[in-house]
Scaffold this motif. Sequence first.
Motif, PDB file in Angstrom:
ATOM      1  N   THR A  15       0.800  -1.385  -0.144  1.00  0.00           N
ATOM      2  CA  THR A  15      -0.057   0.070  -0.059  1.00  0.00           C
ATOM      3  C   THR A  15       0.667   1.312  -0.012  1.00  0.00           C
ATOM      4  O   THR A  15       2.106   1.136   0.309  1.00  0.00           O
ATOM      5  CB  THR A  15      -0.913  -0.017   1.208  1.00  0.00           C
ATOM      6  OG1 THR A  15      -1.842   0.963   1.151  1.00  0.00           O
ATOM      7  CG2 THR A  15      -0.410   0.265   2.343  1.00  0.00           C
ATOM      8  N   PRO A  16       0.505   2.448  -0.527  1.00  0.00           N
ATOM      9  CA  PRO A  16       1.280   3.546  -0.429  1.00  0.00           C
ATOM     10  C   PRO A  16       1.410   4.114   0.984  1.00  0.00           C
ATOM     11  O   PRO A  16       0.674   3.552   1.878  1.00  0.00           O
ATOM     12  CB  PRO A  16       0.108   4.689  -1.060  1.00  0.00           C
ATOM     13  CG  PRO A  16      -0.547   3.930  -1.903  1.00  0.00           C
ATOM     14  CD  PRO A  16      -0.750   2.471  -1.324  1.00  0.00           C
ATOM     15  N   LYS A  17       2.492   4.618   1.439  1.00  0.00           N
ATOM     16  CA  LYS A  17       2.716   4.768   2.878  1.00  0.00           C
ATOM     17  C   LYS A  17       1.585   5.622   3.394  1.00  0.00           C
ATOM     18  O   LYS A  17       1.281   5.429   4.476  1.00  0.00           O
ATOM     19  CB  LYS A  17       4.137   5.588   2.800  1.00  0.00           C
ATOM     20  CG  LYS A  17       4.675   6.012   4.278  1.00  0.00           C
ATOM     21  CD  LYS A  17       5.847   6.511   4.107  1.00  0.00           C
ATOM     22  CE  LYS A  17       6.508   6.855   5.481  1.00  0.00           C
ATOM     23  NZ  LYS A  17       7.769   7.553   5.652  1.00  0.00           N
ATOM     24  N   GLY A  18       1.026   6.719   2.739  1.00  0.00           N
ATOM     25  CA  GLY A  18       0.074   7.358   3.386  1.00  0.00           C
ATOM     26  C   GLY A  18      -1.138   6.821   3.913  1.00  0.00           C
ATOM     27  O   GLY A  18      -1.637   6.850   5.011  1.00  0.00           O
ATOM     28  N   GLU A  19      -1.443   5.565   3.021  1.00  0.00           N
ATOM     29  CA  GLU A  19      -2.582   4.795   3.671  1.00  0.00           C
ATOM     30  C   GLU A  19      -2.404   3.853   4.559  1.00  0.00           C
ATOM     31  O   GLU A  19      -3.253   3.705   5.481  1.00  0.00           O
ATOM     32  CB  GLU A  19      -3.006   3.993   2.230  1.00  0.00           C
ATOM     33  CG  GLU A  19      -3.841   4.724   1.080  1.00  0.00           C
ATOM     34  CD  GLU A  19      -4.082   4.082   0.124  1.00  0.00           C
ATOM     35  OE1 GLU A  19      -4.507   2.568   0.287  1.00  0.00           O
ATOM     36  OE2 GLU A  19      -4.280   4.278  -1.158  1.00  0.00           O
ATOM     37  N   LEU A  24      -2.809   2.617  10.346  1.00  0.00           N
ATOM     38  CA  LEU A  24      -2.105   2.648  11.737  1.00  0.00           C
ATOM     39  C   LEU A  24      -2.747   3.818  12.640  1.00  0.00           C
ATOM     40  O   LEU A  24      -2.382   3.184  14.041  1.00  0.00           O
ATOM     41  CB  LEU A  24      -0.475   2.735  11.547  1.00  0.00           C
ATOM     42  CG  LEU A  24       0.150   1.536  10.837  1.00  0.00           C
ATOM     43  CD1 LEU A  24       1.669   1.697  10.616  1.00  0.00           C
ATOM     44  CD2 LEU A  24       0.142   0.334  11.558  1.00  0.00           C
ATOM     45  N   ALA A  25      -2.702   4.904  12.377  1.00  0.00           N
ATOM     46  CA  ALA A  25      -3.366   5.853  13.143  1.00  0.00           C
ATOM     47  C   ALA A  25      -4.528   5.327  13.724  1.00  0.00           C
ATOM     48  O   ALA A  25      -4.972   5.790  15.013  1.00  0.00           O
ATOM     49  CB  ALA A  25      -3.219   7.179  12.291  1.00  0.00           C
ATOM     50  N   ASP A  32       3.346   7.601  16.022  1.00  0.00           N
ATOM     51  CA  ASP A  32       4.071   8.261  14.896  1.00  0.00           C
ATOM     52  C   ASP A  32       5.533   7.446  14.480  1.00  0.00           C
ATOM     53  O   ASP A  32       6.391   7.375  15.510  1.00  0.00           O
ATOM     54  CB  ASP A  32       4.432   9.609  15.428  1.00  0.00           C
ATOM     55  CG  ASP A  32       5.069  10.624  14.578  1.00  0.00           C
ATOM     56  OD1 ASP A  32       5.456  10.176  13.306  1.00  0.00           O
ATOM     57  OD2 ASP A  32       5.730  11.524  14.888  1.00  0.00           O
ATOM     58  N   LEU A  33       5.161   6.820  13.610  1.00  0.00           N
ATOM     59  CA  LEU A  33       6.416   5.842  13.482  1.00  0.00           C
ATOM     60  C   LEU A  33       7.691   6.690  12.916  1.00  0.00           C
ATOM     61  O   LEU A  33       8.753   6.260  13.159  1.00  0.00           O
ATOM     62  CB  LEU A  33       6.047   4.995  11.762  1.00  0.00           C
ATOM     63  CG  LEU A  33       5.111   3.939  12.258  1.00  0.00           C
ATOM     64  CD1 LEU A  33       4.943   3.083  11.079  1.00  0.00           C
ATOM     65  CD2 LEU A  33       5.587   2.692  13.541  1.00  0.00           C
ATOM     66  N   ASP A  34       7.504   7.899  12.276  1.00  0.00           N
ATOM     67  CA  ASP A  34       8.610   8.690  12.017  1.00  0.00           C
ATOM     68  C   ASP A  34       9.547   9.156  13.300  1.00  0.00           C
ATOM     69  O   ASP A  34      10.673   9.438  13.342  1.00  0.00           O
ATOM     70  CB  ASP A  34       8.287   9.919  11.301  1.00  0.00           C
ATOM     71  CG  ASP A  34       7.748   9.488   9.878  1.00  0.00           C
ATOM     72  OD1 ASP A  34       8.297   8.573   9.388  1.00  0.00           O
ATOM     73  OD2 ASP A  34       7.034  10.161   9.259  1.00  0.00           O
ATOM     74  N   ARG A  75      10.232  -2.406   3.231  1.00  0.00           N
ATOM     75  CA  ARG A  75       9.266  -3.037   4.060  1.00  0.00           C
ATOM     76  C   ARG A  75       9.336  -2.500   5.449  1.00  0.00           C
ATOM     77  O   ARG A  75      10.216  -2.365   6.198  1.00  0.00           O
ATOM     78  CB  ARG A  75       9.262  -4.406   4.093  1.00  0.00           C
ATOM     79  CG  ARG A  75       8.335  -5.447   4.850  1.00  0.00           C
ATOM     80  CD  ARG A  75       8.797  -6.824   4.588  1.00  0.00           C
ATOM     81  NE  ARG A  75       7.955  -7.376   5.552  1.00  0.00           N
ATOM     82  CZ  ARG A  75       7.399  -8.670   5.193  1.00  0.00           C
ATOM     83  NH1 ARG A  75       7.580  -9.215   3.955  1.00  0.00           N
ATOM     84  NH2 ARG A  75       6.499  -9.299   5.933  1.00  0.00           N
ATOM     85  N   THR A  76       8.136  -2.003   6.090  1.00  0.00           N
ATOM     86  CA  THR A  76       8.176  -1.658   7.737  1.00  0.00           C
ATOM     87  C   THR A  76       7.164  -2.595   8.461  1.00  0.00           C
ATOM     88  O   THR A  76       6.079  -2.769   7.927  1.00  0.00           O
ATOM     89  CB  THR A  76       7.499  -0.476   7.737  1.00  0.00           C
ATOM     90  OG1 THR A  76       8.180   0.696   6.961  1.00  0.00           O
ATOM     91  CG2 THR A  76       7.539   0.098   9.132  1.00  0.00           C
ATOM     92  N   GLU A  77       7.892  -3.245   9.387  1.00  0.00           N
ATOM     93  CA  GLU A  77       7.130  -4.524  10.056  1.00  0.00           C
ATOM     94  C   GLU A  77       6.903  -3.701  11.522  1.00  0.00           C
ATOM     95  O   GLU A  77       7.869  -3.047  12.140  1.00  0.00           O
ATOM     96  CB  GLU A  77       7.987  -5.573  10.258  1.00  0.00           C
ATOM     97  CG  GLU A  77       8.267  -6.312   9.061  1.00  0.00           C
ATOM     98  CD  GLU A  77       9.349  -7.225   9.112  1.00  0.00           C
ATOM     99  OE1 GLU A  77       9.484  -8.132   8.324  1.00  0.00           O
ATOM    100  OE2 GLU A  77      10.114  -7.116  10.191  1.00  0.00           O
TER     101      GLU A  77
END
Length: 150
Positions: A15-19, A24-25, A32-34, A75-77
């Motif tokens: 999925t696109p990062k924004g979605e 997740l929100a 806040d993953l960042d 990939r972000t887990e």
Amino acid sequence: MAGQSEKASVLLPVTPKGEALALLARLWPGLDLDAVELTRPPRRARWIAPFWAARSGCGYDERVFVSVKGLVVRRTEVIPHAKPQSLAVTQNLLTKALGLAEFQLHSTKGPVAVTARFRDLREARALLEAQAHRSRTSRREDVPARWATD
């Protein structure tokens, strides 16, 4: 879900990062993953994976453990501290020779395993001990998610 493969346990395979961040929100308001500080594998990991190791990292905050990896496809887990069912530190002959290890957080059966590869062995062991503590504490305080009931 009935009739679906075990791949159904992956929340958003592509999925696109924004979605992904929007979902997740909704699952974890305020996440806040960042803001999660990621640490990279030591430089000697580049002997095994010269490009991949430079683009991977892991970290945690008070709610989740995060692993980011991938050279071409990122990939972000993400796994909440209360959810791992087991933890492990593993090595093969090559990683052992370089003093490296893989830290694994296992959840439900299927493709749900968060890994932090090519970590310094001492760091991997420290991650395991600290995560075991965070998991125990989080399970005691965990409130079941009700995000799908709105």
